[in-house]
Design a protein around this motif. Structure first.
Motif, PDB file in Angstrom:
ATOM      1  N   SER A 131     -24.241  27.246  47.710  1.00 60.34           N
ATOM      2  CA  SER A 131     -25.431  26.808  47.024  1.00 60.34           C
ATOM      3  C   SER A 131     -26.412  25.900  48.229  1.00 60.34           C
ATOM      4  O   SER A 131     -27.533  25.816  47.769  1.00 60.34           O
ATOM      5  CB  SER A 131     -25.749  25.857  45.768  1.00 60.34           C
ATOM      6  N   ASN A 132     -25.888  25.768  49.429  1.00 63.17           N
ATOM      7  CA  ASN A 132     -26.636  24.987  50.354  1.00 63.17           C
ATOM      8  C   ASN A 132     -26.890  23.605  49.804  1.00 63.17           C
ATOM      9  O   ASN A 132     -28.109  23.381  49.852  1.00 63.17           O
ATOM     10  CB  ASN A 132     -27.750  25.741  50.953  1.00 63.17           C
ATOM     11  N   GLY A 133     -25.947  23.009  49.096  1.00 57.83           N
ATOM     12  CA  GLY A 133     -26.129  22.128  48.131  1.00 57.83           C
ATOM     13  C   GLY A 133     -26.137  20.771  48.814  1.00 57.83           C
ATOM     14  O   GLY A 133     -25.794  20.468  50.177  1.00 57.83           O
ATOM     15  N   ARG A 134     -26.596  19.482  48.148  1.00 61.65           N
ATOM     16  CA  ARG A 134     -26.668  18.202  48.593  1.00 61.65           C
ATOM     17  C   ARG A 134     -25.693  17.219  47.849  1.00 61.65           C
ATOM     18  O   ARG A 134     -25.423  17.570  46.473  1.00 61.65           O
ATOM     19  CB  ARG A 134     -27.938  17.864  48.455  1.00 61.65           C
ATOM     20  N   VAL A 135     -25.110  16.352  48.483  1.00 61.77           N
ATOM     21  CA  VAL A 135     -24.090  15.461  47.874  1.00 61.77           C
ATOM     22  C   VAL A 135     -24.797  14.147  48.057  1.00 61.77           C
ATOM     23  O   VAL A 135     -25.141  13.719  49.111  1.00 61.77           O
ATOM     24  CB  VAL A 135     -22.739  15.384  48.315  1.00 61.77           C
TER      25      VAL A 135
END
Length: 282
Positions: A131-135
Motif C-alpha cells: 500500500s506504500n504505507g506509513r507507520v
C-alpha cells in the motif's frame, strides 16, 4: 462521525490506530474520520472500543497487548478485513508503575510499548509495503531519561523506580525502531512523535503522576485533541519534507533524543534482538 465528512482528503485511506478507545487515539480517530478516512479502531476495552468505532464510522478490533497472541490475532483480523492498509498508528502503551510480567513472560512496559507494536508492524509489513504505507509510533520526550542496556532489556537486574526509567527506555526504543524500520523496509515511510503532556488516563497507577496532577490541578496538561495533532498531521500529510524515520516533538521535526537514537549499530542490534525475542526473521 457526521454522515458527510467535512472534507474527503483521506477518502479511500485506511488507517489502523491502536489505543484508540480513549485519549489521543480516540481524538485522532475522530479528526481523521472527519477527513474521510476509513478507521480500524483498536482497543482493549470492548465497550469503549465499540463506542469510538461507531462514532467514527469505523470497525472495532480488540487486543490486549499483555498477550502477544492477541497481537497475532489482531494482525490476522486486520489483514482479512482490509485489502489495503495505508497507515498504521502504533499508539497503544503506557506507564506501568510496578514491575510485572506479561502472559508471555516479559516485563510489561517492554512488551506493551515495544514488543507488541514491533510484532504488529512486522505482521502487517507486507500489506503496508503493498500500500506504500506509513507507520507512525507514539514516542515521548521521556526518552531523555532512558537507560537502554542490551544485557537487561527487561529491567530484571535494576531498580524499577516507579516505572519511569523503563517507560522512558521503551520510548527511546520506539524512536530507534522507527528509524531502523525506515532504513530496512523500502516502500514504507515511518515517523515517531512526542504528543506532549496530555490530560488522559496516562500513568493512572503512578503515585508520582497522581501527585503532580493534584498539585497542578492538571493545569500543565494539554487536551487529547492537542496531543493528537501530531498523529493527525503525520497520518494526513503526504509529503513531510523531512527524512524518513524523523522523530517529531509535537509538530516540530528533529525532536531531542538520547545519543543512542543516532547510533546505527545500536538500532540494528535492538532490531535484531527484538526479532529474536519474538521469533521473527531479522
Amino acid at each position: 462521525m457526521p454522515d458527510s465528512p467535512q472534507n474527503t482528503q483521506l477518502e479511500n485511506t485506511t488507517i489502523v490506530i491502536t489505543g484508540a478507545s480513549s485519549g489521543i487515539g480516540r481524538a485522532a480517530a475522530i479528526a481523521l474520520a472527519e477527513q474521510g478516512a476509513t478507521l480500524a479502531v483498536v482497543g482493549r476495552n470492548p465497550e469503549r472500543t465499540r463506542i469510538v468505532a461507531n462514532q467514527v464510522g469505523g470497525r472495532p478490533f480488540l487486543a490486549d497487548f499483555d498477550r502477544l497472541d492477541d497481537v497475532r490475532a489482531l494482525a490476522g483480523s486486520l489483514l482479512e478485513a482490509y485489502d489495503e492498509i495505508d497507515v498504521l498508528a502504533n499508539n497503544a502503551g503506557g506507564l506501568v508503575a510496578k514491575r510485572g510480567i506479561s502472559a508471555d513472560g516479559h516485563e510489561r512496559t517492554f512488551q506493551h510499548n515495544h514488543l507488541a507494536p514491533f510484532l504488529l508492524t512486522a505482521l502487517l509489513g507486507k500489506r503496508l509495503v503493498e500500500s506504500n504505507g506509513r507507520v507512525i509510533s507514539t514516542a515521548s520526550g521521556a526518552n531523555m531519561f532512558s537507560s537502554l542496556r542490551f544485557d537487561d532489556l527487561e529491567f530484571a537486574a535494576r531498580p524499577y523506580l516507579g516505572g519511569w526509567v523503563p517507560y522512558g527506555t521503551s520510548k527511546l526504543e520506539t524512536i530507534m525502531f522507527i528509524r531502523e524500520l525506515a532504513k530496512r523496509v523500502p516502500g514504507i515511510t515511518a515517523y515517531s512523535f512526542h504528543p506532549g503532556y496530555v490530560a488522559t488516563e496516562f500513568g493512572a497507577d503512578s503515585a508520582l503522576v497522581r501527585l503532580g496532577n493534584f498539585v497542578t490541578r492538571n493545569s500543565l496538561a494539554i487536551s487529547p485533541q492537542q496531543g493528537a495533532a501530531p498523529l493527525v498531521h503525520l497520518a494526513s500529510t503526504e509529503e513531510l519534507d523531512v527524512p524518513n524515520g524523523t522523530y517529531f516533538d509535537g509538530l516540530k521535526p528533529f525532536g531531542r533524543t538520547r545519543k543512542l537514537a543516532n547510533d546505527a549499530d545500536a538500532r540494528a542490534r535492538l532490531w535484531d534482538d527484538t526479532a529474536r525475542i519474538l521469533g521473527l526473521p531479522a
